[in-house]
Scaffold this active site. Structure first.
Site, PDB file in Angstrom:
ATOM      1  CB  CYS A   1       5.898   3.751   4.995  1.00  0.00           C
ATOM      2  SG  CYS A   1       7.007   4.309   6.283  1.00  0.00           S
TER       3      CYS A   1
ATOM      4  CG  ASN B   1       9.576   0.675   8.564  1.00  0.00           C
ATOM      5  OD1 ASN B   1       9.693   0.977   7.388  1.00  0.00           O
ATOM      6  ND2 ASN B   1       8.603   1.138   9.324  1.00  0.00           N
TER       7      ASN B   1
ATOM      8  CG  HIS C   1       5.360  -0.547   5.204  1.00  0.00           C
ATOM      9  ND1 HIS C   1       6.667  -0.392   4.822  1.00  0.00           N
ATOM     10  CD2 HIS C   1       5.193   0.259   6.295  1.00  0.00           C
ATOM     11  CE1 HIS C   1       7.265   0.448   5.640  1.00  0.00           C
ATOM     12  NE2 HIS C   1       6.395   0.855   6.550  1.00  0.00           N
TER      13      HIS C   1
END
Ligand code: UT7
Length: 325
Positions: A112, A282, A252
């Site tokens: 990520c 997410n 994030h």
């Protein structure tokens, strides 16, 4: 020489799935998901939608925002963990959809943190004088690798894409500093066991669900906050700035508790931290560029603002980039 973000764009699929919808397929509740993660809904591709459409839409929007034709792009980088095909990845298909002609492209796989890694790499290539316009895209079709019977993971993820166009500029504008890191001891915290060359696809991997993303949530959680804190401090040191100079932090978008803890450890007020995970969940490599694009377009991020983007993810990778807009 430096690199400046001159345009941004983002895209999420039309289909919106709420926590209540998930209550109908796994043993969970809206209350649990909101309290433990902050997520309320996510956007997912329909089964027959081509994942490339997300990247193409986000990249086109970034070029339009920069008032640049895709013809100016001289390098195209796609940060993704789950490409359209393991070989040749996602970048050639999205490049084709954008009409890029003879432009070099590659996929960048760094969990990520892929978008943050991509910014650091693109900035370095521009500073080295190799390219003048780099299109950087984070695009992720997580719904395609999610085990929809596993409540520990399926409530967390969404699909989406976000892009920025970087242009060669002056030393003191754009990317001011970056810091990227890796901790390979934690490689199995987030992984997909099958479908690669170590455990190729077979009847038995299909039966065992080896092609779904596996996660040790608590282990990831414990690492995430200190990693993003130290990366943020390192990137600011590289930029010769400190936290008092920062207008916005875009972390994030994994879990609101992780984000809130990061804010406390950094001593940054909550209203300086940009979040959208309640609406999009997410989206891995797309999470930061989607949040960035929204905050630029709605006027929160203004010209001259200093923004820190920080991420962690599979690998384990982590990092941060400081940008002046
Ligand atoms: O991009 C990076 C990707 N990953 C992450 O960022 C994940 C980071 N980790 C997290 O966000 C959190 O660890 C989670 C949200 C995944 C889990 O939250 P937690 O507070 O660490 O919960 P837990 O894993 O310790 O589970 C607590 C309980 C367990 O039940 P028991 O064993 O105590 O009876 C789980 O089975 O919650 C249960 N549980 C759920 N209950 C309802 C786990 N998932 C769910 C669910 N609904 N969706």
């Amino acid at each position: 020489m430096g690199s400046k973000i001159v345009g941004s764009g983002s895209y999420v699929p039309d289909k919106c799935v709420t926590n209540k919808d998930l209550e109908r397929i796994v043993d969970t509740s809206d209350e649990w998901i909101v309290r433990r993660t902050g997520i309320r809904e996510r956007h997912l591709l329909e089964a027959d939608e081509d994942p490339s459409k997300m990247g193409i839409a986000a990249a086109r929007a970034a070029c339009a925002d920069a008032e640049a034709s895709p013809g100016v792009i001289d390098l195209f980088v796609v940060a993704t963990n789950f490409p359209d095909m393991i070989c040749p990845g996602s970048s050639p298909f999205i490049a084709s959809g954008l009409g890029l002609d003879q432009v070099p492209f590659f996929d960048l796989k760094a969990g990520c943190s892929g978008f943050v890694y991509g910014l650091a790499v693109a900035d370095g290539l521009i500073r080295a004088g190799m390219y003048r316009h780099i299109l950087l895209l984070g695009s992720e079709a997580l719904s395609r690798v999610t085990d929809w019977s596993d409540r520990k993971t399926c409530v967390l993820f969404g699909d989406g894409a976000g892009a920025v166009l970087l242009e060669a500029g002056k030393q003191d504008e754009g990317v001011l500093g970056s810091a990227i890191f890796g901790d390979n001891d934690k490689a199995m915290l987030l992984h997909m066991p099958a479908g690669g060359t170590k455990e190729p696809a077979s009847d038995s991997t299909l039966e065992s669900g080896g092609h779904f993303l596996k996660m040790e949530g608590a282990g990831v959680y414990r690492s995430a906050v200190p990693m993003m804190e130290s990366a943020t401090r390192s990137a600011l040191a590289a930029a010769s700035l400190d936290l008092a100079d920062v207008d916005w932090i875009i972390p994030h978008q994994a879990n609101i508790r992780i984000i809130d803890s990061l804010g406390v450890r950094l001593g940054v007020e909550r209203d300086k931290i940009i979040t959208n995970l309640d609406r999009v969940a997410n989206t891995s490599t797309a999470s930061i560029p989607i949040a960035l694009d929204e905050a630029r377009k709605d006027g929160r991020i203004k010209s001259g603002d200093v923004v820190v983007m920080t991420a962690f993810g599979a690998g384990v990778t982590y990092g941060a980039v400081v940008v002046r807009f």
